[in-house]
Design an enzyme around this catalytic site. Structure first.
Site, short mmCIF file in Angstrom:
data_model
loop_
_atom_site.label_atom_id
_atom_site.label_comp_id
_atom_site.label_asym_id
_atom_site.label_seq_id
_atom_site.Cartn_x
_atom_site.Cartn_y
_atom_site.Cartn_z
N ASN A 764 0.84 -1.20 0.00
CA ASN A 764 0.00 0.00 0.00
C ASN A 764 0.86 1.23 0.00
OD1 ASN A 764 -0.51 1.93 2.49
ND2 ASN A 764 0.18 -0.05 3.31
N ASN A 823 3.00 7.33 14.99
CA ASN A 823 3.50 6.63 13.81
C ASN A 823 4.78 7.34 13.35
OD1 ASN A 823 4.01 5.44 11.40
ND2 ASN A 823 2.08 6.04 10.42
N CYS A 826 7.43 7.79 9.01
CA CYS A 826 7.02 8.86 8.12
C CYS A 826 8.26 9.63 7.66
CB CYS A 826 6.10 9.84 8.84
SG CYS A 826 4.77 9.03 9.70
N GLY A 940 0.99 -9.37 9.97
CA GLY A 940 0.56 -10.69 9.49
C GLY A 940 -0.26 -11.50 10.46
N GLY A 961 -4.22 -6.16 11.01
CA GLY A 961 -4.29 -5.14 9.96
C GLY A 961 -4.81 -5.68 8.65
N THR A 962 -3.89 -6.12 7.80
CA THR A 962 -4.26 -6.52 6.44
C THR A 962 -5.33 -7.60 6.40
OG1 THR A 962 -2.04 -5.92 5.76
CG2 THR A 962 -3.25 -7.34 4.26
C1 LIG Z 1 -3.67 0.08 3.78
C2 LIG Z 1 -2.81 0.24 4.97
C3 LIG Z 1 -2.79 1.47 5.58
C4 LIG Z 1 -1.99 1.64 6.69
N1 LIG Z 1 -1.98 2.85 7.31
C5 LIG Z 1 -1.25 3.02 8.43
C6 LIG Z 1 -1.30 4.23 9.15
O1 LIG Z 1 -2.04 5.15 8.80
N2 LIG Z 1 -0.54 4.35 10.26
C7 LIG Z 1 0.27 3.35 10.72
O2 LIG Z 1 0.92 3.51 11.73
N3 LIG Z 1 0.31 2.17 10.05
C8 LIG Z 1 -0.40 1.99 8.94
N4 LIG Z 1 -0.38 0.80 8.30
C9 LIG Z 1 0.46 -0.28 8.80
C10 LIG Z 1 -0.36 -1.20 9.71
O3 LIG Z 1 -0.82 -0.52 10.81
C11 LIG Z 1 0.49 -2.40 10.17
O4 LIG Z 1 1.56 -1.91 10.92
C12 LIG Z 1 1.02 -3.20 9.02
O5 LIG Z 1 0.09 -3.28 8.00
C13 LIG Z 1 1.41 -4.62 9.46
O6 LIG Z 1 0.33 -5.30 9.98
P1 LIG Z 1 -0.55 -6.32 9.14
O7 LIG Z 1 0.35 -7.28 8.46
O8 LIG Z 1 -1.46 -6.98 10.11
O9 LIG Z 1 -1.30 -5.51 8.15
C14 LIG Z 1 -1.18 0.60 7.19
C15 LIG Z 1 -1.22 -0.64 6.56
C16 LIG Z 1 -2.04 -0.81 5.46
C17 LIG Z 1 -2.08 -2.15 4.82
#
Ligand SMILES: Cc1cc2nc3c(=O)[nH]c(=O)nc-3n(C[C@H](O)[C@H](O)[C@H](O)COP(=O)(O)O)c2cc1C
Length: 1002
Positions: A764, A823, A826, A940, A961-962
């Site tokens: 993303n 976060n 950035c 994950g 998350g995902t």
């Molecule tokens: C579409 C998308 C948007 C995300 N937006 C943010 C965000 O705004 N702030 C943040 O700290 N992490 C953001 N993340 C990261 C997630 O919070 C998380 O750390 C990362 O996706 C790993 O977790 P997962 O594998 O369960 O998705 C985003 C991830 C995805 C996929």
């Protein structure tokens, strides 16, 4: 004996005794007559004799009664000297007419109590009666020795013991021989068994041959499920024949009755002819992508059957052509001949891609239909579909990975643009056409617009035309006639030429191949905001279509443009629920893929089983047979109900049949302990297994000073800014909702496309689009708090000042915001070198300026930093109470054909199952080095196991998350499953898991 009773009482007694003596004389002869009636060859005569003897006995009785009247008594009494020949006065036969007579009566009355009547009582004569009895017994003995079977109904019900006592010989089975001939096509051999319980192949012919100790009058087989088949005596054996079409119970019945043990029910189990099994052996997977240069597609199927597969089979080939709204399909059937033995045949075919005309974006779907050799009717079975897809250049699907995510929203806006181009060209060339032709061409473009609108409508899980309010004042009235609109959709609009518009044809084809109306679940593919955009786009399309079909392309253009703009925004959506992530393949029946059939699919309600309040008849009977009730006979009603219940299960259930037979055995002999125990055992096997009813147990947890309901949270950016997931899960049930990172100011985010499907996750580059903290507090937070969620606010910045301002704005946030996640992944505009989270200094500075939010802060770190430990130390120095590990892993996807980036931003962040091991490692290493720093693990997490893994690695809580892009309910599901997981693995407290790999960490 002195006359202590009155003369009248004495009369009654003597009279009865006299009549009884008469009966005693007659009745033995009636009994003899009865026995003769039972056994005599000419029964009618014997019955008459019995009747006559009874009549004579009755007449004798009546006569004796009459003879022994009061005058008889008076004359008897007068033989006593004390009564002076005037007993009549005493008995009132002659009323005393004179004073003398009255005086005499008083004298007799005075004497009466002293009178010894025994001396004058008539004495019965024993000898004739004795002789009479002996004579009758002798006659009975003669009659009884006649060898004749007992008649109906006595014969049938007379217990063999009594029959035996009467000297009657009853039959019993002394030999059983049953020949079983399975149907010829099965190839099974005939056999002979000596047990009445049978196990036979379906449609077998069974021939019984029984031998009885004594020839019965009649014998037959009585089937539980209907027929009664007579056993015919032939050469000393009793024979019957029957074809077995279904399993059941039967009994051998004879007249006179068989001994109890031989009257039991016997079982016929039937082995059904199984339908053939067919599977594709080449290719090994259902969905296959055409490889470059591939010219043909070799196919091989293997069909197996218990008795044999027919040599000929049919291969059904469906080919789809075109894409988007222009799909057509053709079908043909190719006969194939199999090779190999009948029970395992092989069918092969080579599909010629070149000759088929298959092109990019097309599918070939094949299914093999095979038959077995069953007679009279073969069983036909169709294989699952095997698909060959010629992938369009744009599809981002991993080769050979069935069921992985597909592009959810196809790029239809090219078509919307095409409509605009066509409409503009028509307007340009208006002068070249007559008014009529112009109107027709405009109408044709309108039909295209109609089809396109419906295509997009399916992503809302509804028919677009129905969402359009009617242009009348009753537009809002509930229950307005949408069916008419629906009918109109299907019929298409009127076409001047052939009565069916191209639109209607297109719709028919679409309905056939993609079943556009049947996708309510598609609605969940888009987040509510994107759905709103799409709905607006559809309305514009509807207006565009109306104008085009009225022959006014000029008027249609503004709507068409607006629709295009909105569709582009839809394409930019940063949330599209992808149907699948990860490599775990869903159980998809590809045979249904193009059929639109939904029958047989499990309903949601199937998952719930009613807990019965009353015990079932089987359970009730099982209880009644309990060891504590040993001596108590079971009520017939209970046995009946259990039998009824078992019969309702269907005749082929062997266990049910065996239990029915056991019930029957108990019914015949309630005192049989073995029968009771046997039946109880069988019933036990039929009782439903007790369902484990795990009591959901809360898993309270703590991250630093923050108390949470449970350790499962959403991950920032994947659950929206507000209550986006509320329609899918109970947000109050989660540990917390971590909101999408908001900047102090509104931020537009990155160009589209923003998300791209990766092999085991997604890329993303949303670019942290957001409304700014103030707007977030005003609009997004309240619904989230209203939904009962515990909120962790996430902030981001591009400079230290951004972080400060964002945090300060949160100072007055409601108490429901329990923590702030900073976060740090950035870009730092003040330091061109990179991200905040890649530098310990930048991390410390950014963290330290966020103290103004006035609540615990968690530092969200990036796995791309390399060595995380100095960054964690820096974050703690900056005031972080906990660290969230990890954000996405830097990644990129390029389309080699177009040579373009798959994401609008170029690079992006990889998330999902692909990065789970990265997250586990990060959590593990940080927990080992800094056991004092609470960690929130993320990366994950898709289920209870991956959540537990992060906890064991050292996280105090986890974020999902995902996984929510595949299933918006994922965080709730993981939370619930984690409770179950702990129960199954004997974990009493989630704290036992946290950091368990290092030795428990609290
Ligand atoms: C579409 C998308 C948007 C995300 N937006 C943010 C965000 O705004 N702030 C943040 O700290 N992490 C953001 N993340 C990261 C997630 O919070 C998380 O750390 C990362 O996706 C790993 O977790 P997962 O594998 O369960 O998705 C985003 C991830 C995805 C996929």
């Amino acid at each position: 004996m002195s006359a202590s009773v009155s003369p009248q009482a004495l009369h009654r007694r003597w009279r009865v005794q006299a009549c009884a003596r008469v009966l005693l004389f007659a009745l033995p002869w009636s009994a003899v007559a009865m026995l003769a009636a039972v056994r005599a060859p000419g029964q009618a005569l014997a019955w008459m004799a019995l009747a006559t003897s009874l009549v004579i006995a009755a007449a004798g009785f009546i006569r004796a009664w009459r003879l022994h009247d009061v005058r008889w008594l008076a004359s008897t009494l007068n033989t006593h000297p004390q009564l002076d020949d005037s007993a009549e006065l005493l008995l009132g036969v002659e009323p005393p007419a004179s004073s003398m007579a009255r005086l005499q009566r008083q004298r007799l009355l005075a004497r009466w109590p002293l009178l010894d009547t025994a001396t004058i009582q008539p004495k019965p004569r024993i000898a004739p009666r004795l002789w009479n009895l002996l004579a009758a017994l002798a006659c009975a003995a003669v009659v009884a020795t006649w060898q004749r079977p007992l008649p109906e109904p006595l014969r049938r019900y007379l217990p063999p013991a009594i029959a035996q006592a009467l000297g009657v010989q009853t039959p019993s089975i002394t030999g059983i021989s049953i020949a079983i001939d399975p149907p010829g096509y099965t190839g099974l051999p005939s056999r002979v068994v000596d047990s009445a319980d049978l196990r036979v192949a379906e449609a077998s012919r069974v021939r019984w041959s029984l031998q009885f100790s004594v020839a019965p009058a009649k014998a037959w087989l009585e089937f539980d499920n209907g027929p009664r088949i007579a056993l015919q005596a032939r050469d000393g054996r009793w024979q019957a024949e029957h074809r077995i079409e279904r399993a059941g119970l039967y009994r051998i019945v004879a007249e006179p009755a068989l001994p109890l043990a031989q009257r039991r029910l016997h079982r016929i189990e039937m082995v059904r002819d199984q339908p053939p099994q067919v599977r594709a052996t080449q290719p090994g997977q259902s969905l296959n992508l055409r490889s470059a240069g591939q010219r043909d597609w070799p196919l091989a199927f293997e069909a197996t059957d218990d008795h044999g597969v027919a040599t000929s089979a049919e291969l059904r080939i469906i080919q789809t052509n075109g894409d988007g709204e222009n799909i057509t399909s053709s079908e043909r059937v190719v006969p194939l001949n199999g090779s190999g033995p009948p029970r395992k045949r092989r069918f092969t075919y080579v599909f010629d891609l070149a000759r088929s005309g298959l092109t990019v974006g097309n599918d070939v779907i094949v299914q093999l239909s095979v038959r077995d050799n069953r007679q009279p009717r073969a069983q036909v079975v169709r294989s699952a579909s095997v698909i060959l897809r010629w992938p369009p250049d744009t599809i981002g699907m991993a080769t050979g990975l069935d069921g992985l995510a597909q592009q959810v929203l196809p790029a239809y806006f090219r078509s919307q643009r095409q409509i605009i181009i066509d409409a503009e060209a028509l307007i340009r060339d208006k002068r070249k056409f007559s008014a009529d032709v112009f109107a027709k061409r405009s109408d044709a473009i309108g039909v295209d617009q109609h089809a396109l609108r419906l295509r997009y409508g399916q992503f809302l899980g509804e028919e677009a035309a129905e969402t359009r309010p009617l242009p009348t004042s009753d537009a809002e009235v509930a229950g307005s006639d949408t069916s008419a609109a629906h009918a109109d959709e299907h019929a298409g609009a009127n076409d001047p030429e052939d009565g069916a518009t191209p639109g209607s044809r297109v719709e028919e084809m679409l309905a056939e191949v993609s079943h556009v109306h049947d996708l309510p679940e598609a609605a969940t593919l888009l987040d509510p905001q994107t759905q709103g955009l799409l709905r607006r786009a559809l309305r514009e399309m509807w207006d565009s279509e109306t104008q085009l079909r009225l022959g006014q392309p000029q008027a249609a253009l503004p709507f068409a443009y607006k629709a295009l703009r909105l569709i582009k925004q839809v394409q930019q959506a940063d949330r599209i629920y992808l149907p699948k992530i990860g490599s775990e393949l869903p159980p998809i029946d590809m045979a249904r893929r193009l059929t639109g059939k939904r029958d047989g699919l499990a309903a949601r309600s199937d998952a719930f089983v009613r807990v019965p309040g009353e015990p079932s008849p089987l359970e009730a009977l099982w209880l009644a047979l309990g060891p504590d009730r040993d001596a108590v006979p079971v009520q017939e009603r209970m046995l009946d109900e259990a039998s009824r219940h078992l019969r309702a299960r269907g005749g082929d259930d062997d266990a049910a049949l065996a239990t029915l037979a056991a019930i029957d055995a108990l019914r015949a002999d309630q005192g049989c302990g073995e029968c009771r125990a046997g039946l109880r055992q069988r019933l036990w096997r039929l009782l439903p297994t007790a369902r484990a009813t795990p009591t959901p147990r809360p898993l309270p947890t703590r991250v630093g000073t923050v108390e949470l309901r449970n350790p499962v949270l959403t991950a920032s950016g994947t659950a929206g800014h507000g209550a986006e997931l509320a329609p899918y899960i109970d947000l109050a049930g989660l540990g917390a909702v971590v909101t999408k990172s908001v900047h102090a100011d509104p931020w537009p985010g990155n160009p589209a496309p923003r998300v791209h499907q990766a092999v085991a996750g997604m890329l993303n580059a949303v670019g942290l689009q957001g409304p700014g903290v103030a707007a977030w507090l005003a609009h997004d937070l309240p619904p989230l708090l209203d939904a009962g969620a515990t909120v962790v606010a996430s902030i981001w910045g591009r400079s230290i000042d951004d972080y400060r301002r964002a945090a300060d704005l949160l100072a007055d946030a409601p108490a429901g915001v329990v923590a702030v996640e900073v976060n740090l992944s950035c870009p730092n505009v003040e330091d061109r070198a990179g991200m905040f989270a890649h530098s310990d200094d930048a991390t410390e500075s950014a963290m330290s300026v966020t103290a103004g939010c006035g609540r615990p802060r968690w530092a969200k770190l990036s796995p791309n930093a390399g060595d995380l430990l100095p960054i964690v130390d820096a974050a703690v120095r900056g005031g972080a109470e906990a660290v969230t590990l990890v954000n996405t892993v830097m990644g990129m996807a390029i389309d080699p054909v177009t040579r373009r980036y798959q994401l609008g931003n170029g690079g992006g962040g990889l998330s999902g199952p692909a990065i789970h091991p990265v997250a586990v490692r990060a959590v593990h290493d940080v927990a080992a080095a800094r056991p004092d720093v609470p960690i929130v693990g993320v990366g994950g997490v898709t289920d209870a196991t991956t959540a537990a893994e992060l906890l064991v690695a050292g996280a105090s809580a986890v974020q999902v998350g995902t996984a929510t892009f595949a299933d918006p309910r994922a965080p709730g599901r993981v939370a619930a499953d984690l409770v179950d997981w702990c129960r199954r693995h004997g974990v009493g407290d989630v704290g036992e898991l946290i950091g368990a790999i290092h030795g428990t960490r609290s």
